[in-house]
Write a protein that holds these residues in place. Structure first.
Motif, mmCIF file in Angstrom:
data_model
loop_
_atom_site.group_PDB
_atom_site.id
_atom_site.type_symbol
_atom_site.label_atom_id
_atom_site.label_comp_id
_atom_site.label_asym_id
_atom_site.label_seq_id
_atom_site.Cartn_x
_atom_site.Cartn_y
_atom_site.Cartn_z
ATOM 1 N N VAL A 126 -105.963 100.160 -24.067
ATOM 2 C CA VAL A 126 -106.945 101.046 -23.437
ATOM 3 C C VAL A 126 -108.330 100.408 -23.490
ATOM 4 O O VAL A 126 -109.013 100.273 -22.460
ATOM 5 C CB VAL A 126 -106.927 102.417 -24.146
ATOM 6 N N LEU A 161 -111.074 109.659 -25.275
ATOM 7 C CA LEU A 161 -109.887 108.863 -25.623
ATOM 8 C C LEU A 161 -110.151 107.936 -26.810
ATOM 9 O O LEU A 161 -109.458 106.931 -26.966
ATOM 10 C CB LEU A 161 -109.445 108.014 -24.428
ATOM 11 N N LYS A 203 -107.267 106.645 -28.733
ATOM 12 C CA LYS A 203 -106.214 105.882 -28.042
ATOM 13 C C LYS A 203 -106.626 104.444 -27.786
ATOM 14 O O LYS A 203 -105.946 103.724 -27.054
ATOM 15 C CB LYS A 203 -105.895 106.536 -26.685
ATOM 16 N N GLN A 221 -103.986 101.739 -27.945
ATOM 17 C CA GLN A 221 -102.675 101.972 -27.315
ATOM 18 C C GLN A 221 -102.585 101.196 -26.010
ATOM 19 O O GLN A 221 -103.588 100.881 -25.393
ATOM 20 C CB GLN A 221 -102.515 103.462 -26.984
ATOM 21 N N LEU A 245 -99.454 106.327 -22.609
ATOM 22 C CA LEU A 245 -100.365 107.406 -22.227
ATOM 23 C C LEU A 245 -99.750 108.318 -21.173
ATOM 24 O O LEU A 245 -98.896 107.901 -20.386
ATOM 25 C CB LEU A 245 -101.665 106.825 -21.657
ATOM 26 N N SER A 246 -100.224 109.547 -21.125
ATOM 27 C CA SER A 246 -99.841 110.473 -20.057
ATOM 28 C C SER A 246 -100.647 110.132 -18.806
ATOM 29 O O SER A 246 -101.616 109.372 -18.860
ATOM 30 C CB SER A 246 -100.151 111.900 -20.482
ATOM 31 N N GLN A 277 -104.282 110.909 -19.176
ATOM 32 C CA GLN A 277 -104.974 109.952 -20.053
ATOM 33 C C GLN A 277 -105.185 108.624 -19.337
ATOM 34 O O GLN A 277 -106.236 108.001 -19.467
ATOM 35 C CB GLN A 277 -104.167 109.748 -21.345
ATOM 36 N N LYS A 278 -104.186 108.215 -18.537
ATOM 37 C CA LYS A 278 -104.349 106.960 -17.789
ATOM 38 C C LYS A 278 -105.528 107.072 -16.832
ATOM 39 O O LYS A 278 -106.314 106.144 -16.690
ATOM 40 C CB LYS A 278 -103.079 106.643 -16.991
ATOM 41 N N ARG A 323 -108.094 108.918 -17.213
ATOM 42 C CA ARG A 323 -109.331 108.864 -18.010
ATOM 43 C C ARG A 323 -109.718 107.424 -18.304
ATOM 44 O O ARG A 323 -110.898 107.070 -18.270
ATOM 45 C CB ARG A 323 -109.159 109.630 -19.329
ATOM 46 N N VAL A 324 -108.700 106.596 -18.597
ATOM 47 C CA VAL A 324 -108.988 105.169 -18.800
ATOM 48 C C VAL A 324 -109.556 104.588 -17.508
ATOM 49 O O VAL A 324 -110.539 103.840 -17.518
ATOM 50 C CB VAL A 324 -107.717 104.388 -19.213
ATOM 51 N N THR A 380 -103.770 119.203 -15.527
ATOM 52 C CA THR A 380 -104.406 117.904 -15.748
ATOM 53 C C THR A 380 -105.413 117.621 -14.641
ATOM 54 O O THR A 380 -106.498 117.096 -14.892
ATOM 55 C CB THR A 380 -103.340 116.797 -15.786
#
Ligand SMILES: Nc1ncnc2c1ncn2[C@@H]1O[C@H](COP(=O)(O)OP(=O)(O)OP(=O)(O)O)[C@@H](O)[C@H]1O
Ligand SMILES: [Mg+2]
Lengths: 371, 221
Positions: A120, A151, A154, A157, A162-163, A166-167, A169-170, A196
């Motif tokens: 990440v 995040l 994470k 990671q 990731l969900s 979350q991806k 968000r990255v 989400t």
């Protein structure tokens, strides 16, 4: 020159940021190799996106939304027209200057497009490495961004762990890393579930407000527009068919395409069983179908009350009340039963009060009742 | 098994390993850049040089479709010019290298082409130069695929190196033919085959283990 005047002690003239972050003029894009049929993806687009706004482009599949968005950072070079971002005409830049200009335009994608083999923090750092940041400045910036998108835990990671949310968000952290002025979002929430989606949209809103970032997003979901956008651009077959403030678009949509998108979002599509019976002229025993949009104070309850007082029977066929820019937004399909004259008068009065009323036609009263 | 036989086996194994290592290294030096060129320079790719790319692609196909044993014979003049001889271990590395280069080129090309196209969009949107796209995105993302391809190439090289034994190239294949077949020593043949099996096993599982540690695309339990 700025340095000279600073030394002399005279105030540096404040750079007035251009009122429009993006100006597109006469954009045309035609796809198709030699010999194959050509597709006009963009057919003369003129568009100004105000700085600091969230502008949503909406339109049916194949309308040219992605082509339009990808023209803004010249991922897709238009065949004609100019693209001005932050006052710079990108179409006039050489490759090296264009690459630099792209570093002040962040972009996020439907499928996130993260490097699977970087963590990440590695993914966020990549944007800074590519922008030529010094090593020592990269790590603290990455930490700051991961905190911004929530995040921090994470950081080490890999994306596989990731969900979807979350991806994304990255993806957002990566896009924001080199401190861009503009964020382009290509269906950024289309691969996410509704909850989400809401969180990601809230994050985009927050970034827009905190950092003053201009956001241009494309979507085919009117709910996305309702939740984040200030301005809406409706695209169809490579042309802008309607654009305006989000409240205006929701309350007074002009173009049939806009109305169509809107009726999906507001649950005011005419049910199929009624649609087949609708007639443009009144027959004996018919009721009058109207679609009504109203924002704020003139909401559902009072409207139905006023209809009843005027002696008009109002059957609720479909509709919803949803928040729009912090106000209740009412969208209803009503079956009005009463004399033509009374209904006409009431329609005029409601319109004068700011309601948008669309005539849908006439249908037998018992057809409505049967539903 | 006699001590002489054991020492013959040890020498032959060393020769095979040397051939595979030298040919493999040289072929990587030629094949990896060639594979990158094939992956990056086709029409519509990152750095289009369509004419040269197509010509090299044809050359690669031609070399790959020539049966190895014919290649060995066909390039004897080249082998002589390079090594001064056409028999022995050193000479054998020439056709081995030449056969492995196009193979490695294709596996590298495939691995690079398999990198998700969306990553190129993201990289270009971040203002990456073509060089940065290759070194920071394509190569790191393709590395597991490249390692798997190179493993395959190494295993093939072991097989081919046994074939050059037939033309006096030395190594395990040579030993198997001369002792196992011509002098009819089945235990020697068996030993050669066993060693080859073990070599291939080691290469395969070593390569796969390395690819797995490099590959972060999937969650590992
Ligand atoms: N690289 C391309 N080559 C050929 N045709 C293309 C290419 N990209 C887009 N098109 C065509 O241009 C038109 C507009 O495509 P675009 O992707 O911009 O639509 P869109 O509004 O984003 O659609 P969707 O909602 O499905 O993503 C389509 O007819 C599409 O087939
Ligand atoms: Mg699209």
């Amino acid at each position: 020159m700025a340095i000279a005047s600073a030394v002399a002690g005279s105030p540096v003239p404040a750079l007035t940021p251009p009122a429009d972050m993006i100006r597109l003029e006469g954009l045309r894009k035609i796809f198709g190799a030699k010999g194959k049929p050509q597709v006009t993806a963009l057919d003369g687009i003129d568009l100004a996106v105000p700085a600091g706004s969230i502008t949503a482009i909406i339109g049916p599949s194949g309308a040219g939304k992605s082509s339009l968005l990808r023209a803004v950072n010249l991922l897709e070079r238009p065949d004609a027209g100019t693209v001005t971002v932050g006052g710079t005409d990108l179409t006039a830049l050489d490759e090296a200057s264009l690459r630099r200009a792209r570093q002040s335009i962040g972009m996020i994608f439907q499928h996130f497009n993260l490097l699977a083999n970087r963590t990440v923090s590695g993914n966020v750092a990549l944007a800074l490495e590519l922008a030529g940041w010094q090593k020592a400045r990269i790590a603290p910036r990455v930490t700051e961004l991961l905190a911004l998108v929530g995040l921090s835990d994470k950081a080490d990671q890999y994306p596989a762990a990731l969900s979807g949310g979350q991806k994304q968000r990255v993806g957002i952290a990566r896009a924001l890393a080199p401190q861009p002025q503009l964020l382009l979002c290509d269906e950024a929430t289309s691969a996410l579930d509704p909850e989400t989606t809401r969180q990601i949209l809230a994050l985009i809103r927050q970034i827009n407000q905190q950092l003053g970032l201009t956001v241009l997003l494309i979507t085919h979901e009117m709910s996305v527009v309702r939740e984040v956008a200030d301005h809406v651009v409706v695209l169809e077959a490579g042309r802008i068919v309607e654009q305006g403030d989000v409240t205006r678009i929701f309350t007074h949509p002009h173009h049939p395409t806009t109305r169509h998108f809107l009726s999906g979002e507001t649950g005011t599509q005419l049910p199929e069983r009624l649609a087949v019976h609708v007639s443009p002229v009144a027959r004996a025993g018919d009721v009058r179908l109207v679609r009504l949009h109203a924002l704020g104070a003139i909401a559902a309850g009072p409207i139905l009350g006023r209809l009843a007082e005027a002696g008009i029977g109002a059957g609720l066929v479909a509709g919803r009340v949803q928040p729009l820019k912090g106000q209740p937004f009412t969208a209803l399909v009503l079956a009005l039963d009463g004399s033509e004259n009374t209904i006409n008068n009431m329609v005029t009065r409601l319109r004068a009060d700011g309601c948008d009323i669309e005539e849908l036609g006439y249908v037998a009263a018992d057809a409505v009742a049967a539903g | 098994m006699s001590p002489q036989m054991l020492s013959l086996l040890a020498d032959a194994t060393a020769q095979t390993l040397t051939m595979v290592a030298i040919a493999g290294t040289l072929a990587c030096l030629g094949g990896i850049p060639l594979g990158l060129f094939l992956a990056l320079c086709g029409p519509g790719d990152l750095l289009p040089r369509p004419l040269l790319q197509r010509s090299l692609g044809l050359l690669v196909n031609a070399t790959r479709s020539t049966p190895f044993i014919i290649l060995v014979v066909a390039i004897v003049p080249l082998t002589r010019a390079l090594t001064g001889t056409s028999i022995g271990t050193a000479a054998a590395t020439v056709p081995l290298t030449l056969a492995a280069i196009p193979f490695i080129a294709r596996v590298v090309e495939t691995a690079v082409r398999e990198v998700d196209h969306g990553l190129l969009d993201a990289a270009r949107a971040m203002g990456a130069t073509p060089y940065q796209i290759v070194t920071r995105i394509l190569l790191p993302e393709a590395r597991a695929g490249i390692v798997r391809g190179l493993t395959l190439a190494a295993v093939n090289l072991v097989g081919y190196s046994a074939m050059v034994g037939a033309v006096g190239g030395g190594g395990l294949g040579d030993l198997g033919i001369r002792y196992g077949y011509q002098r009819f020593m089945p235990e020697m043949m068996l030993a050669v085959v066993l060693i080859l099996i073990v070599l291939v096993q080691i290469l395969q599982s070593g390569g796969e283990a390395m690819a797995r540690t490099l590959d972060k695309r999937h969650l590992k339990g």
